[in-house]
Design a protein around this motif. Structure first.
Motif, short mmCIF file in Angstrom:
data_model
loop_
_atom_site.label_atom_id
_atom_site.label_comp_id
_atom_site.label_asym_id
_atom_site.label_seq_id
_atom_site.Cartn_x
_atom_site.Cartn_y
_atom_site.Cartn_z
N HIS A 1 -0.22 5.05 13.05
CA HIS A 1 -0.11 3.61 12.83
C HIS A 1 -0.73 3.14 11.52
CE1 HIS A 1 0.12 3.48 17.43
NE2 HIS A 1 1.26 2.95 17.02
N ALA A 2 -1.45 4.00 10.81
CA ALA A 2 -2.14 3.57 9.60
C ALA A 2 -1.14 3.17 8.52
CB ALA A 2 -3.04 4.70 9.09
N GLY A 3 -1.47 2.12 7.79
CA GLY A 3 -0.60 1.65 6.72
C GLY A 3 0.63 0.92 7.21
N THR A 4 0.53 0.30 8.39
CA THR A 4 1.69 -0.38 8.97
C THR A 4 1.34 -1.79 9.43
OG1 THR A 4 1.32 0.24 11.30
CG2 THR A 4 2.44 1.85 9.90
N ILE A 5 2.38 -2.54 9.74
CA ILE A 5 2.26 -3.78 10.51
C ILE A 5 2.94 -3.55 11.84
CG2 ILE A 5 3.01 -6.19 10.67
CD1 ILE A 5 2.46 -6.40 7.64
N TYR B 1 6.16 -0.64 7.18
CA TYR B 1 5.23 0.41 6.76
C TYR B 1 5.17 0.46 5.24
CZ TYR B 1 9.46 3.34 6.15
OH TYR B 1 10.69 3.84 5.76
N GLY B 2 4.38 1.42 4.72
CA GLY B 2 4.20 1.50 3.28
C GLY B 2 3.20 0.49 2.77
N HIS B 3 2.21 0.15 3.61
CA HIS B 3 1.16 -0.81 3.24
C HIS B 3 -0.14 -0.07 2.92
CE1 HIS B 3 3.74 -4.09 4.58
NE2 HIS B 3 3.95 -3.43 5.70
N ARG B 4 -0.93 -0.65 2.02
CA ARG B 4 -2.21 -0.04 1.68
C ARG B 4 -3.35 -0.58 2.54
NH1 ARG B 4 -6.56 -0.72 -2.18
NH2 ARG B 4 -7.41 1.33 -2.75
N ASN B 5 -3.62 -1.86 2.45
CA ASN B 5 -4.67 -2.47 3.27
C ASN B 5 -4.41 -3.97 3.40
OD1 ASN B 5 -6.98 -2.68 4.84
ND2 ASN B 5 -8.34 -2.92 3.09
N ASN C 1 10.23 -0.67 4.19
CA ASN C 1 9.22 0.18 3.57
C ASN C 1 8.70 -0.52 2.32
OD1 ASN C 1 7.71 2.18 2.28
ND2 ASN C 1 9.28 3.75 2.41
N TYR C 2 7.40 -0.82 2.29
CA TYR C 2 6.82 -1.59 1.18
C TYR C 2 6.16 -0.70 0.11
CZ TYR C 2 8.35 -5.60 3.67
OH TYR C 2 9.17 -6.52 4.27
N GLY C 3 6.41 0.62 0.23
CA GLY C 3 6.25 1.46 -0.93
C GLY C 3 5.00 2.27 -1.13
N TRP C 4 3.86 1.79 -0.62
CA TRP C 4 2.61 2.51 -0.89
C TRP C 4 2.63 3.88 -0.22
CZ3 TRP C 4 -1.39 2.46 -4.02
CH2 TRP C 4 -2.52 3.20 -3.69
N PRO C 5 2.18 4.95 -0.87
CA PRO C 5 1.69 5.04 -2.24
C PRO C 5 2.74 5.57 -3.23
CG PRO C 5 1.10 7.03 -1.10
CD PRO C 5 1.94 6.21 -0.13
N VAL C 6 4.01 5.54 -2.81
CA VAL C 6 5.07 6.06 -3.68
C VAL C 6 5.25 5.17 -4.90
CG1 VAL C 6 7.48 6.78 -3.78
CG2 VAL C 6 6.18 7.10 -1.66
N ALA D 1 8.85 1.00 -8.92
CA ALA D 1 10.04 0.66 -8.14
C ALA D 1 10.77 1.93 -7.73
CB ALA D 1 10.98 -0.23 -8.96
N LYS D 2 11.43 1.85 -6.56
CA LYS D 2 12.26 2.95 -6.09
C LYS D 2 13.27 2.39 -5.09
CE LYS D 2 12.11 7.62 -4.18
NZ LYS D 2 11.26 8.75 -3.72
N VAL D 3 14.46 2.93 -5.12
CA VAL D 3 15.50 2.49 -4.19
C VAL D 3 15.03 2.70 -2.76
CG1 VAL D 3 17.85 2.94 -3.39
CG2 VAL D 3 17.35 2.97 -5.84
N GLY D 4 15.24 1.69 -1.92
CA GLY D 4 14.84 1.76 -0.52
C GLY D 4 13.45 1.27 -0.23
#
Length: 367
Positions: free
Chosen positions: A176-180, A208-212, A246-251, A269-272
């Motif tokens: 669940h880490a890095g998610t809402i 997902y893809g969240h830092r904090n 997907n909000y990207g962190w840490p990609v 930036a990245k597709v998706g």
């Protein structure tokens, strides 16, 4: 001097002490000044403010008399580093169901997990305590727990969890880490959560893809769920949260490494992967978010407010109808305080809490 006169004198003194002249559109009342770290705030009644303190204490602050009443039967919290007792929100059906929702860090041996819970308040004591979700987010790191709570208007509760200091967590949907997270009000899983039919993803995950993410707000007018999260060295983000995104962190990130002026991941930036509505360079270290109603400050209707920890101010963002930033203003810089939380009451007054234990109220300068 009788007690009512004393109270009036104190309120007048605080208003005069923290007013900064006619050039500003607001005055500041100091409502309390000797708390711990007031992490979360929620109004039980017009003049009764429920406050969670990071060290695990919960108190009820009478905004008229300034009296503090400590609430009994608070949970045992893991209080270390960034861990502790975090947010508090009343159920949107509170007048009927009486549930109060909390996030806190629950101890797991020497680790801790961000946990969503609820309880009822009876005679200054919490009863019927329920842990609705003890998240799968334990690490040995003492950072990045999140966590704010928000409700939509379809009987869902959301809460945020940081990456727990392990970047890869945010793209690994087996934790669940890095998610809402989105749940039904009783803690069950909504049938239309985005990943309920995917055996490789935890059913509770909404994005997902969240830092904090330490700020979250559901705007009932626009039906949008807003989030604000800490970046590393730069790259704090304001996002509109949508199901399954997907909000990207840490990609991807607009921040840099702490140890060198190097980009993180694959760039910005990245597709998706979603782009933020706004990002901050350098970091302001955001701790909360509010979409203001405009009830008292008409010119602030629909503006985004966030507390800033590192840069010690109340951040105001004006967006156009495309959700593009057209202006940023930094309020309360003169008090040099780490702003931990910002909320609004039913009348439109804005309340902020600070890490030195103060609760302040903003009101229009013409009142």
């Amino acid at each position: 001097m009788n007690s009512l006169k004393k109270i009036f004198f104190i309120v007048l003194l605080f208003s005069l002490t923290f007013s900064y002249g006619n050039k500003k559109s607001y005055l500041i009342d100091q409502m309390s000044l000797d708390l711990g770290i007031p992490w979360g705030m929620a109004f039980l009644q017009k003049d009764k403010l429920l406050v969670t303190q990071k060290d695990g204490q919960i108190l009820l602050l009478d905004l008229f008399t300034r009296k503090k009443t400590f609430i009994k039967n608070a949970p045992e919290v893991f209080y270390t580093g960034q861990a502790g007792l975090l947010d508090v929100k009343l159920s949107p059906n509170y007048k009927i169901d009486k549930w109060i929702y909390f996030t806190y860090v629950k101890k797991d041996n020497k680790k801790g997990s961000t946990t969503l819970s609820r309880a009822k308040l009876v005679k200054n004591s919490l009863v019927s305590w329920q842990d609705l979700l003890v998240s799968k987010s334990s690490t040995e790191n003492k950072v990045h727990y999140g966590s704010r709570i928000a409700f939509d208007d379809n009987n869902h509760v959301f809460f945020s969890i940081g990456d727990r200091g392990i970047r890869a967590n945010s793209q690994d949907l087996t934790n669940h880490a890095g998610t809402i997270i989105r749940l039904n009000m009783d803690g069950s899983i909504p049938f239309d959560n985005p990943f309920v039919n995917d055996d490789k993803v935890l059913d509770e995950i909404y994005s997902y893809g969240h830092r904090n993410p330490q700020g979250m707000f559901f705007d009932k007018k626009t039906k949008k769920l807003w989030s604000i999260e800490h970046g590393p060295r730069g790259g704090d983000e304001i996002n509109i949260i949508e199901s399954g995104k997907n909000y990207g962190w840490p990609v991807i990130s607009y921040g840099k490494e702490y140890w060198a002026p190097l980009s993180i991941g694959e760039g910005v930036a990245k597709v998706g992967m979603e782009q933020p509505i706004k990002y901050y360079i350098p970091s302001i270290a955001p701790s909360s978010i509010l979409v203001y109603s405009g009830k008292l400050f008409k010119e602030w209707e629909g503006n985004i407010f966030s507390g800033a920890l590192r840069l010690t101010h109340l951040n105001r963002i004006i967006l156009n109808d495309k959700n593009e930033t057209i202006k940023e203003e930094r309020l309360l810089k003169e008090i040099y305080e780490r702003i931990r939380n910002v909320i609004e009451d039913d009348e439109g007054y804005i309340y902020v809490s600070t890490d030195t234990g103060r609760i302040l109220r903003l009101k229009p300068n013409d009142r």
